[in-house]
Design an enzyme around this catalytic site. Structure first.
Site, mmCIF file in Angstrom:
data_model
loop_
_atom_site.group_PDB
_atom_site.id
_atom_site.type_symbol
_atom_site.label_atom_id
_atom_site.label_comp_id
_atom_site.label_asym_id
_atom_site.label_seq_id
_atom_site.Cartn_x
_atom_site.Cartn_y
_atom_site.Cartn_z
ATOM 1 N N HIS A 142 -4.381 -12.894 7.684
ATOM 2 C CA HIS A 142 -3.548 -12.484 6.555
ATOM 3 C C HIS A 142 -2.225 -11.932 7.063
ATOM 4 O O HIS A 142 -2.132 -10.771 7.431
ATOM 5 C CB HIS A 142 -4.315 -11.441 5.717
ATOM 6 N N ASN A 192 -4.251 -3.739 1.530
ATOM 7 C CA ASN A 192 -4.133 -3.788 0.068
ATOM 8 C C ASN A 192 -5.181 -2.944 -0.635
ATOM 9 O O ASN A 192 -4.940 -2.393 -1.708
ATOM 10 C CB ASN A 192 -4.189 -5.234 -0.429
#
Ligand SMILES: NC(=O)c1ccc[n+]([C@@H]2O[C@H](COP(=O)([O-])OP(=O)(O)OC[C@H]3O[C@@H](n4cnc5c(N)ncnc54)[C@H](O)[C@@H]3O)[C@@H](O)[C@H]2O)c1
Length: 482
Positions: A142, A192
């Site tokens: 990511h 996140n």
């Protein structure tokens, strides 16, 4: 033995894919970029050209290096051109079925030892991997946007990812200057999950009218050193994107921290998406602008509290770290400060720490030597609370552990109030949480978290300016007043 990576395939050359291709090509890897159509391939090429040209303009890349970089990238619309790739990074649209289709197709194309990675933000890496005949070679990588700039890459392991695959990918990312971290396969991964829980909490605070948007953002900027406040950051991310991320995490993890605050959905439905539409928590001077303009919620100058008293002398009760810092803030701003401690030695300790702190600032060039002594001269120390009789503002900053012992706190505070001449309108501010029961006259008390910040030296013109600012540094002065 660790794998050798020489050729990297990137599927999808949108915002992320083009950035990832650039990252590897810059480091000398041969890159094969695959897109859906000639048209989108051309867009991908433009992304790459523009991004590397910006690096040239900023002096971060020479023109010759830019050309060499572009020559290392082969562009194609055929997945079969990934046959030589040692690593394939998929960065196509966030759709499970579309991603699974790519991972299924790669089976018949790449070498058996090739590693397959997905850049998904919120889909399950495990579900994507099951489309491939060898899910053990699938990991999440990511990257953050913009990939060439952001250092963090979250490497996501599924329950079947082979340990050597994880190790090799982490080592590869480290070798190209990234800072990889490893996380399990849960929507949001590390960054996140933590960030959006916090952002969502800020929205709930705003929705509950606990504090204004300006104060919520100021608290995190000036209290925690974040470059942006949470609501301003949400406007930048886009409220629609933030809602989707929160909703996905909530549906997967059922952690109520991620249950999107209702107002988020309402704002998205009303088209208040943040900077991209020119309005979100703040109003901007047009779509895609970062310039905030006043709106109905902007505090007007009339709302700014007016100081009704002249503040000349400040009393500080306490001799700990916070008390010492508070003394410094006021003394540097030109106020006379009376420090009350439990012993002469403790008071002397404040004086020594203050001098040490000022010396450090002189050494660092933040203060002139000549300005030091006047600041030290403004502080006087005492062990008698009666000496607070003539001060205009008292800041209580005694130890937090004492605050738990009711008598230890209540008594000094009662003493303060008994000792003060009501005509002087003593102002009481506390450096930590205070239960109202501790105060005989709670109306005179304002809880102010006074935290000295570097550069908090705005000060006032003269000795009797009488305008007391809370340490915020923006254009919404607040005054402590009774
Ligand atoms: N944008 C971000 O800030 C960000 C950050 C981290 C991760 N991500 C993730 O990265 C991925 C890509 O996001 P993006 O913002 O770059 O999207 P994007 O829409 O900018 O780009 C996607 C690209 O993939 C291409 N594409 C679609 N299907 C394809 C296929 N079958 N084969 C080849 N190309 C195909 C599209 O033509 C498009 O150019 C998503 O999974 C997203 O969740 C995005």
């Amino acid at each position: 033995m660790a794998r050798e990576f020489t050729t990297v395939g990137v599927v999808g050359l949108g915002t992320m894919g083009a950035g990832i291709a650039e990252v590897f090509a810059r480091q000398g890897y041969a890159v094969v970029g695959v897109e859906l159509s000639d048209e989108s391939l051309e867009r991908g090429r433009q992304h790459l050209t523009n991004s590397t040209k910006r690096a040239v303009d900023r002096g971060k890349l020479s023109e010759a290096d830019q050309q060499a970089l572009m020559e290392r990238v082969t562009l194609s619309t055929d997945l079969a051109d990934l046959a030589e790739a040692d690593l394939v990074v998929e960065a196509i649209v966030e759709s499970l079925s579309a991603k699974q289709e790519v991972f299924r197709a790669l089976d018949a194309i790449v070498k058996p030892e090739a590693v397959l990675a997905t850049n998904t933000s919120s889909l399950s890496v495990t579900e994507i991997s099951t489309a491939n005949a060898s899910p053990g070679r699938v990991v999440g990588v990511h990257f953050f946007n913009p990939a060439p700039v952001q250092e963090l890459v979250e490497v996501v392991r599924t329950v079947v990812t082979a340990p050597d695959v994880l190790e090799d990918v982490t080592a590869l990312l480290t070798s190209i200057g990234k800072s990889p971290v490893v996380a399990g396969d849960k929507a949001g991964f590390i960054a996140n999950t933590l960030l959006f829980g916090y952002l969502n909490h800020a929205v709930a605070m705003y929705e509950g009218r606990y504090a204004t948007r300006e104060d919520i953002d100021a608290a995190m900027r000036f209290g925690c050193g974040y470059p942006m406040g949470p609501l301003a950051l949400l406007d930048l991310i886009g409220l629609d994107t933030a809602y989707e991320i929160l909703d996905t995490m909530y549906r997967q993890g059922r952690d109520r921290l991620h249950a999107p605050a209702p107002i988020l959905k309402q704002m998205v439905t009303a088209g208040l998406l943040g900077r991209k539409t020119g309005r979100g928590f703040y109003t901007y001077d047009g779509p895609d602008s970062s310039a905030v303009v006043p709106d109905a919620l902007t505090p007007s100058a009339d709302d700014a509290p007016q100081l009704h008293h002249t503040i000349e002398t400040v009393g500080v009760v306490g001799t700990g770290t916070m008390a010492t810092g508070i003394v410094e803030v006021f003394a540097k701003a030109g106020y006379d400060v009376v420090v009350v401690g439990r012993s002469d030695a403790k008071v002397a300790g404040v004086s020594t720490s203050l001098e040490r702190s000022l010396d450090k600032q002189v050494q660092r060039g933040r203060m002139e030597e000549a300005d030091k002594q006047p600041v030290l001269d403004r502080m006087t120390g005492t062990t008698k609370q009666d000496d607070l009789a003539d001060v205009d503002l008292v800041v209580e900053a005694i130890a937090e552990d004492l605050a738990g012992q009711d008598d230890a706190v209540r008594e000094p505070r009662r003493d303060l109030q008994a000792g003060g001449d009501p005509r002087h309108h003593h102002l009481l501010a506390a450096g930590h949480r205070v239960r109202p029961g501790h105060l005989a006259a709670p109306g005179r008390h304002r809880h102010a978290l006074l935290q000295p910040r570097p550069g908090d030296e705005a000060g006032r013109g003269g000795q009797h300016g009488g305008h007391l600012r809370r340490g915020r540094g923006d254009d919404h002065p607040r005054c402590a007043r009774s």
